[in-house]
Each structure stands twice: as C-alpha cells, then as structure tokens.
Design a protein around this motif. Structure first.
Motif, PDB file in Angstrom:
ATOM      1  N   HIS A   1       0.840  -1.202   0.000  1.00  0.00           N
ATOM      2  CA  HIS A   1       0.000   0.000   0.000  1.00  0.00           C
ATOM      3  C   HIS A   1       0.871   1.246   0.000  1.00  0.00           C
ATOM      4  N   GLY A   2       0.253   2.352  -0.361  1.00  0.00           N
ATOM      5  CA  GLY A   2       0.855   3.666  -0.192  1.00  0.00           C
ATOM      6  C   GLY A   2      -0.112   4.528   0.591  1.00  0.00           C
ATOM      7  N   SER A   3       0.269   4.936   1.774  1.00  0.00           N
ATOM      8  CA  SER A   3      -0.645   5.688   2.652  1.00  0.00           C
ATOM      9  C   SER A   3      -0.960   7.065   2.075  1.00  0.00           C
ATOM     10  N   LEU A   4      -2.230   7.417   2.096  1.00  0.00           N
ATOM     11  CA  LEU A   4      -2.684   8.757   1.770  1.00  0.00           C
ATOM     12  C   LEU A   4      -3.250   9.438   3.011  1.00  0.00           C
ATOM     13  N   LYS A   5      -3.898   8.675   3.859  1.00  0.00           N
ATOM     14  CA  LYS A   5      -4.282   9.106   5.205  1.00  0.00           C
ATOM     15  C   LYS A   5      -3.814   7.994   6.130  1.00  0.00           C
ATOM     16  N   ALA A   6      -2.711   8.251   6.836  1.00  0.00           N
ATOM     17  CA  ALA A   6      -2.074   7.227   7.663  1.00  0.00           C
ATOM     18  C   ALA A   6      -3.021   6.722   8.749  1.00  0.00           C
ATOM     19  N   PRO A   7      -2.759   5.539   9.311  1.00  0.00           N
ATOM     20  CA  PRO A   7      -3.667   4.970  10.320  1.00  0.00           C
ATOM     21  C   PRO A   7      -4.049   5.963  11.421  1.00  0.00           C
TER      22      PRO A   7
ATOM     23  N   PRO B   1     -10.366  12.271 -10.450  1.00  0.00           N
ATOM     24  CA  PRO B   1      -9.990  11.524 -11.652  1.00  0.00           C
ATOM     25  C   PRO B   1      -8.733  10.685 -11.402  1.00  0.00           C
ATOM     26  N   PRO B   2      -8.573   9.589 -12.110  1.00  0.00           N
ATOM     27  CA  PRO B   2      -7.330   8.817 -11.978  1.00  0.00           C
ATOM     28  C   PRO B   2      -6.129   9.657 -12.386  1.00  0.00           C
ATOM     29  N   LEU B   3      -4.988   9.315 -11.857  1.00  0.00           N
ATOM     30  CA  LEU B   3      -3.737   9.941 -12.282  1.00  0.00           C
ATOM     31  C   LEU B   3      -2.712   8.852 -12.539  1.00  0.00           C
ATOM     32  N   THR B   4      -1.695   9.193 -13.282  1.00  0.00           N
ATOM     33  CA  THR B   4      -0.683   8.208 -13.654  1.00  0.00           C
ATOM     34  C   THR B   4       0.694   8.659 -13.215  1.00  0.00           C
ATOM     35  N   VAL B   5       1.418   7.756 -12.575  1.00  0.00           N
ATOM     36  CA  VAL B   5       2.831   7.961 -12.256  1.00  0.00           C
ATOM     37  C   VAL B   5       3.619   7.247 -13.344  1.00  0.00           C
ATOM     38  N   ASP B   6       4.511   7.960 -14.014  1.00  0.00           N
ATOM     39  CA  ASP B   6       5.186   7.411 -15.185  1.00  0.00           C
ATOM     40  C   ASP B   6       5.960   6.138 -14.872  1.00  0.00           C
ATOM     41  N   ALA B   7       6.621   6.100 -13.743  1.00  0.00           N
ATOM     42  CA  ALA B   7       7.403   4.924 -13.344  1.00  0.00           C
ATOM     43  C   ALA B   7       7.710   5.036 -11.864  1.00  0.00           C
ATOM     44  N   MET B   8       8.025   3.903 -11.277  1.00  0.00           N
ATOM     45  CA  MET B   8       8.430   3.855  -9.878  1.00  0.00           C
ATOM     46  C   MET B   8       9.880   3.393  -9.805  1.00  0.00           C
ATOM     47  N   ARG B   9      10.467   3.548  -8.640  1.00  0.00           N
ATOM     48  CA  ARG B   9      11.820   3.032  -8.425  1.00  0.00           C
ATOM     49  C   ARG B   9      11.946   2.550  -6.991  1.00  0.00           C
ATOM     50  N   ILE B  10      12.862   1.620  -6.781  1.00  0.00           N
ATOM     51  CA  ILE B  10      13.141   1.114  -5.437  1.00  0.00           C
ATOM     52  C   ILE B  10      14.140   2.063  -4.793  1.00  0.00           C
ATOM     53  N   ALA B  11      13.796   2.587  -3.622  1.00  0.00           N
ATOM     54  CA  ALA B  11      14.636   3.588  -2.966  1.00  0.00           C
ATOM     55  C   ALA B  11      14.771   3.266  -1.484  1.00  0.00           C
TER      56      ALA B  11
ATOM     57  N   HIS C   1       0.907  14.347  -4.782  1.00  0.00           N
ATOM     58  CA  HIS C   1       1.142  15.053  -3.515  1.00  0.00           C
ATOM     59  C   HIS C   1      -0.104  15.845  -3.111  1.00  0.00           C
ATOM     60  N   GLU C   2      -0.725  16.518  -4.077  1.00  0.00           N
ATOM     61  CA  GLU C   2      -1.938  17.291  -3.779  1.00  0.00           C
ATOM     62  C   GLU C   2      -3.089  16.380  -3.368  1.00  0.00           C
ATOM     63  N   LEU C   3      -3.175  15.213  -4.007  1.00  0.00           N
ATOM     64  CA  LEU C   3      -4.227  14.264  -3.655  1.00  0.00           C
ATOM     65  C   LEU C   3      -4.061  13.799  -2.212  1.00  0.00           C
ATOM     66  N   ALA C   4      -2.821  13.490  -1.822  1.00  0.00           N
ATOM     67  CA  ALA C   4      -2.567  13.069  -0.444  1.00  0.00           C
ATOM     68  C   ALA C   4      -2.948  14.169   0.539  1.00  0.00           C
ATOM     69  N   THR C   5      -2.635  15.410   0.203  1.00  0.00           N
ATOM     70  CA  THR C   5      -3.005  16.536   1.065  1.00  0.00           C
ATOM     71  C   THR C   5      -4.522  16.618   1.225  1.00  0.00           C
ATOM     72  N   ASP C   6      -5.245  16.396   0.137  1.00  0.00           N
ATOM     73  CA  ASP C   6      -6.708  16.426   0.209  1.00  0.00           C
ATOM     74  C   ASP C   6      -7.231  15.338   1.145  1.00  0.00           C
ATOM     75  N   PHE C   7      -6.696  14.135   1.040  1.00  0.00           N
ATOM     76  CA  PHE C   7      -7.152  13.057   1.910  1.00  0.00           C
ATOM     77  C   PHE C   7      -6.863  13.377   3.377  1.00  0.00           C
ATOM     78  N   VAL C   8      -5.683  13.920   3.639  1.00  0.00           N
ATOM     79  CA  VAL C   8      -5.313  14.243   5.020  1.00  0.00           C
ATOM     80  C   VAL C   8      -6.267  15.268   5.610  1.00  0.00           C
ATOM     81  N   THR C   9      -6.555  16.319   4.862  1.00  0.00           N
ATOM     82  CA  THR C   9      -7.348  17.423   5.410  1.00  0.00           C
ATOM     83  C   THR C   9      -8.851  17.117   5.416  1.00  0.00           C
ATOM     84  N   VAL C  10      -9.362  16.534   4.336  1.00  0.00           N
ATOM     85  CA  VAL C  10     -10.802  16.289   4.241  1.00  0.00           C
ATOM     86  C   VAL C  10     -11.260  15.251   5.257  1.00  0.00           C
TER      87      VAL C  10
END
Length: 234
Positions: free
Chosen positions: A58-64, A88-98, A116-125
C-alpha cells in the motif's frame, strides 16, 4: 478502531501480485503467502518483511488513525464514496526502489505534484473523522527524531509526514542494517524486475481497518476514482 486510507493497485495487477509474494501477504484477503525468494532464507525473508506485512502492499494517503467516538467505519466509507466520485485517476510514469532512511520502498521515479496534492486532500478532508492526538500518538511518533514542522503536523493532523513533509512510498521492508542494504536492494531489484518501470495508475483507494489493537489491517472496502477529467502525468 483504527483505519487508514491507502492506495493499492487492483488485485490482479502484476505489481500487486509481485508485492504480495515479496511481503508474504495478500492485501485483499489477508492470506499469508509462502513464496521463496532466491538468495534469501525463510527466516531472513520473514524478518525483512515483518513490519510492512501488517498492512500489505500500500501507499498511505491518510495514515492509520483512530476513528472519533462520534463516527464509525460506515461514516468514513460514505465520505469516501462521495470524495472519490470527484477524483480523476492519475498516472505515475514509473516507480523506483529507494532507501528511505533505513527501509526500502517503491517511490515515484520523478516527483508527482498531483499525487502530492491528492494526499493533502485526503489528510485534510478526512481529518474530521480522526480522534484527537493523544500522548500515545506522541509516543508512537518517536518525537525525538522529528523537526519542528513534523512535530506540528503530528499535533495537528495525527502524523508527522504529511503536507509539505509527505513523500509517497509503498513500503517493502522494515529497518535494514547498513551492512545488509546493498544485498537486500539486489534481491528487491531481482524480484520486481521491470515492473517498476511500468506506468502506475492511481485509480482507487482502499479503506483498511484494524479489527483489534495490533492486529493486521484488512481491506474493508475499495473506492475507485470515477471523475472523467484525466489528470496530467508527471
């Protein structure tokens, strides 16, 4: 009860399947997966993945967070249905292991402002459904390691790494000793191969719930983004 709002790809996505095999747990069913990884013995593999296995890929948008007394899981579900209709859906061009501090994760290969903006919306809303920060939250936050901005985020939003401190990531390991990191990185690249080079469509979120304290999280519901306007790719 605690819950979290996270991105996870569809159950039949190749990345989901590979990550479930790596983490040894299916995020959709909660089932344990026995999948040997070449170069890692059973006990080492189990140890490396113990921490992220508790939720699954998973990737957290609103942490536990603990749900406020005046609300329930059904309230969060209903809000997610309404919220996701406007996204609307969004696309990340590629991922990397970091390497992030001392653990490995999948991160966007290049910064993605819309994610990043989507995550901010989830946190605040969805903060209206969160129980206020307590001393236990402060203890979990390991406040001695936080800078001033991160501590302020913890107090205001229940988690230090939000808003300007947020970095989208999909955790693959727990903490790794410095001497072992190069070898673990090799194992990760071998396991995931070219999957990280493929575009990643962020088109849904899962509502994860913790049935009881310290129990593994389970997916309670999936909420797809259904707005027609497409976001730009980063």
């Amino acid at each position: 009860m605690r819950c979290a709002i996270c991105f996870t790809p569809p159950a039949d996505d190749a990345l989901t399947i590979a990550a479930a095999r790596w983490l040894r747990r299916d995020p959709y069913t909660g089932a344990r997966i026995a999948w040997p990884v070449e170069g890692l013995v059973e006990t080492d593999h189990a140890f490396l993945t113990a921490a992220p296995r508790r939720i699954g890929f998973h990737g957290s948008l609103k942490a536990p967070f603990r749900i406020a007394d005046e609300h329930g899981v059904s309230d969060v579900q209903a809000a997610l249905v309404k919220f996701c209709r406007r996204v609307p859906p969004l696309t990340v061009d590629a991922m990397r292991i970091a390497l992030i501090e001392n653990f490995f994760a999948l991160v966007p290969a290049t910064p993605n402002l819309e994610l990043h903006e989507l995550a901010t919306d989830f946190v605040t809303v969805f903060d209206q459904y969160r129980s206020p920060t307590t001393d236990l939250d402060l203890a979990r936050g390991d406040i001695g390691r936080l800078n001033g901005r991160q501590f302020a985020n913890l107090m205001a939003w229940g988690h230090p790494y939000v808003l300007d401190q947020f970095r989208f990531h999909m955790t693959l390991t727990g903490p790794i000793d410095e001497l072992e990191r190069e070898y673990v990185a090799q194992m990760l690249h071998r396991h995931f191969g070219s999957l990280t080079d493929e575009p990643l469509c962020i088109s849904q979120v899962a509502l994860f719930v913790e049935p009881e304290p310290n129990a593994p999280f389970l997916i309670d519901s999936i909420h797809r983004f259904t707005a027609q306007q497409q976001r730009k790719t980063a």
